[in-house]
Design a protein around this motif. Sequence first.
Motif, short mmCIF file in Angstrom:
data_model
loop_
_atom_site.label_atom_id
_atom_site.label_comp_id
_atom_site.label_asym_id
_atom_site.label_seq_id
_atom_site.Cartn_x
_atom_site.Cartn_y
_atom_site.Cartn_z
N ALA A 30 0.83 -1.20 0.00
CA ALA A 30 0.00 0.00 0.00
C ALA A 30 0.87 1.25 0.00
CB ALA A 30 -0.93 -0.01 1.21
N ASP A 31 1.94 1.23 0.81
CA ASP A 31 2.83 2.40 0.88
C ASP A 31 3.49 2.67 -0.47
OD1 ASP A 31 2.52 3.14 3.64
OD2 ASP A 31 3.65 1.33 4.18
N VAL A 32 3.95 1.60 -1.12
CA VAL A 32 4.63 1.78 -2.42
C VAL A 32 3.63 2.27 -3.48
CG1 VAL A 32 5.78 0.57 -4.31
CG2 VAL A 32 6.45 0.12 -1.94
N MET A 33 2.42 1.67 -3.51
CA MET A 33 1.42 2.11 -4.49
C MET A 33 1.05 3.57 -4.25
SD MET A 33 -1.24 -1.07 -4.80
CE MET A 33 -0.89 -2.53 -5.78
N ALA A 34 0.93 3.96 -2.97
CA ALA A 34 0.58 5.35 -2.65
C ALA A 34 1.69 6.29 -3.09
CB ALA A 34 0.31 5.48 -1.15
N ALA A 35 2.94 5.89 -2.85
CA ALA A 35 4.08 6.74 -3.23
C ALA A 35 4.08 6.98 -4.74
CB ALA A 35 5.39 6.08 -2.79
N GLN A 36 3.68 5.95 -5.50
CA GLN A 36 3.59 6.11 -6.96
C GLN A 36 2.53 7.13 -7.34
OE1 GLN A 36 2.96 2.07 -8.26
NE2 GLN A 36 5.14 1.57 -8.27
N ASP A 37 1.53 7.30 -6.47
CA ASP A 37 0.48 8.31 -6.70
C ASP A 37 0.80 9.63 -5.99
OD1 ASP A 37 -0.95 6.41 -8.11
OD2 ASP A 37 -2.20 5.82 -6.42
N ASP A 38 2.05 9.78 -5.51
CA ASP A 38 2.49 10.97 -4.76
C ASP A 38 1.64 11.20 -3.51
OD1 ASP A 38 4.56 11.65 -6.52
OD2 ASP A 38 3.15 12.63 -7.89
N LEU A 39 1.37 10.10 -2.81
CA LEU A 39 0.53 10.17 -1.62
C LEU A 39 1.28 9.49 -0.47
CD1 LEU A 39 -2.55 11.03 -1.29
CD2 LEU A 39 -3.05 8.59 -1.33
N THR A 40 1.20 10.09 0.72
CA THR A 40 1.76 9.44 1.90
C THR A 40 0.60 8.98 2.77
OG1 THR A 40 3.63 10.95 1.82
CG2 THR A 40 3.32 9.71 3.86
N LEU A 41 0.60 7.70 3.11
CA LEU A 41 -0.54 7.15 3.84
C LEU A 41 -0.50 7.54 5.32
CD1 LEU A 41 -0.79 3.55 2.32
CD2 LEU A 41 -2.08 5.60 1.71
N THR A 42 -1.63 8.05 5.80
CA THR A 42 -1.78 8.43 7.21
C THR A 42 -2.65 7.40 7.91
OG1 THR A 42 -3.79 9.67 6.76
CG2 THR A 42 -1.70 10.87 6.55
N ASP A 43 -2.82 7.56 9.22
CA ASP A 43 -3.70 6.65 9.97
C ASP A 43 -5.11 6.65 9.39
OD1 ASP A 43 -1.64 6.01 11.59
OD2 ASP A 43 -2.29 7.22 13.31
N GLU A 44 -5.54 7.83 8.91
CA GLU A 44 -6.89 7.94 8.34
C GLU A 44 -7.02 7.07 7.09
OE1 GLU A 44 -5.21 10.67 9.56
OE2 GLU A 44 -6.53 10.70 11.33
N HIS A 45 -5.95 7.08 6.26
CA HIS A 45 -5.97 6.19 5.09
C HIS A 45 -6.04 4.72 5.53
CE1 HIS A 45 -3.98 9.77 3.18
NE2 HIS A 45 -4.82 9.45 2.20
N TRP A 46 -5.21 4.41 6.54
CA TRP A 46 -5.14 3.01 6.98
C TRP A 46 -6.46 2.52 7.57
CZ3 TRP A 46 -2.11 -0.51 5.29
CH2 TRP A 46 -0.86 -0.16 4.79
N ASP A 47 -7.20 3.43 8.21
CA ASP A 47 -8.53 3.05 8.72
C ASP A 47 -9.39 2.48 7.59
OD1 ASP A 47 -8.08 3.71 11.33
OD2 ASP A 47 -9.00 5.70 11.21
N ILE A 48 -9.35 3.18 6.46
CA ILE A 48 -10.18 2.77 5.31
C ILE A 48 -9.64 1.48 4.69
CG2 ILE A 48 -11.19 3.49 3.12
CD1 ILE A 48 -11.94 5.26 5.57
N ILE A 49 -8.32 1.45 4.50
CA ILE A 49 -7.70 0.26 3.89
C ILE A 49 -7.98 -0.98 4.73
CG2 ILE A 49 -5.48 -0.83 3.33
CD1 ILE A 49 -4.49 2.03 2.56
N ASN A 50 -7.79 -0.84 6.05
CA ASN A 50 -8.03 -2.00 6.93
C ASN A 50 -9.50 -2.40 6.93
OD1 ASN A 50 -5.36 -2.33 7.72
ND2 ASN A 50 -5.54 -0.80 9.34
N PHE A 51 -10.37 -1.37 6.88
CA PHE A 51 -11.80 -1.68 6.83
C PHE A 51 -12.13 -2.49 5.58
CE2 PHE A 51 -16.03 -1.00 5.25
CZ PHE A 51 -16.80 -1.29 6.36
N LEU A 52 -11.57 -2.05 4.44
CA LEU A 52 -11.85 -2.75 3.18
C LEU A 52 -11.37 -4.20 3.23
CD1 LEU A 52 -11.00 0.01 0.57
CD2 LEU A 52 -13.23 -1.09 0.90
N ARG A 53 -10.19 -4.39 3.82
CA ARG A 53 -9.67 -5.76 3.91
C ARG A 53 -10.56 -6.63 4.79
NH1 ARG A 53 -5.18 -7.34 1.71
NH2 ARG A 53 -4.94 -9.03 3.21
#
Lengths: 111, 104, 141
Positions: A30-53
């Motif tokens: 997730a971190d590498v994919m986000a970096a490719q989109d010029d995005l740094t993942l925060t806790d708020e992002h991880w809340d959503i990612i973990n929820f989806l999983r």
Amino acid sequence: MSSITVDGKEYAVDEEGYLADLSTWVPGIADVMAAQDDLTLTDEHWDIINFLREYYEEYQIAPAIRVLTKAIGKKLGKEKGNSKYLYELFPYGPAKQACRYAGLPKPTGCV
Amino acid sequence: MSILHTVNKSAYERNALESCLGHTRPGDAVLLIEDGVISARAGSTAGEKLAAAMAETGVSIYALGADMAARGIPEDKLVDGVKAIDYAGFVDLAAENDAVEAWL
Amino acid sequence: MGDMNEGGSTKKFLYLNRKAPYGTVYALESLEVVLIAAAFEQDVSLAFIDDGVYQIIQGQDTTGIGMKNFSPTFNALGDYDINKLYVEKESLDERGLTEDDLMPLVYEDEDDDWAEKPSIRVVSRAEMADLMQDQDVILSF
């Protein structure tokens, strides 16, 4: 098939950048994919990612955006249960982009 | 000469099982695979026909365990006399019989 | 399907499921269409008759056949506001099945303080025939 490299290990992705085998997912993907989109993942992002999983684990599908916002609102608070909040986190479309980071297949019929 | 007959359709969907059972000889084996295993559930109308066929024609009836599990049919819910087998058992049956006839 | 919601009118859609899962692709295709079409917010019912009742049977385990077990997805239908799953009693009976053999599918009723309610309604063949008469659109799988 193309691939992305995370911690020296290669992971196959499909033509749209979704992980080919979701069982191989590690958080670093997730971190590498986000970096490719010029995005740094925060806790708020991880809340959503973990929820989806978790949602995928239970139901074997990625939720539609309408279902996602409703469920996020219920779980993380009403102020987060709207598409504006989710679009701010994932500007390329919350379901599509967050699902890709989470290693899930592209959601059927949603943004 | 003995034949292993395989049936991969539900008896409620096609007449493959019925036709198959009408063309067996004593000593033959009938293996239910894929949706065919639905016919082997105890208490079903198709299951009654299977039981009758076993009694009347002396065929042995088998069901593939992996296909039963996928369709939520536990072994203790099989018609009496139908045996659950795994893929290795499938291979054994194919080797033991002189021919394999698929009822598609 | 773009004009499905034209004029804001709601139509009654019935998805008719007659095939067992895994042996053919119909069951999975139906579920995918149901989930996609849920975005149109119509009045949706699902009917399970004939071998279709096997789609929502409990305890499906597909590890041995190497296919994806999509039965857990039926638990998500409540999130999509699809909470009318009609199962025909005669079809269960013929197959040696009872309602207890089906997955206990539920939905949360928004109008009743999110109370969990059963989504499955076992109906007779005659009631199923009446239900079909009552639809605007019937999609068969």
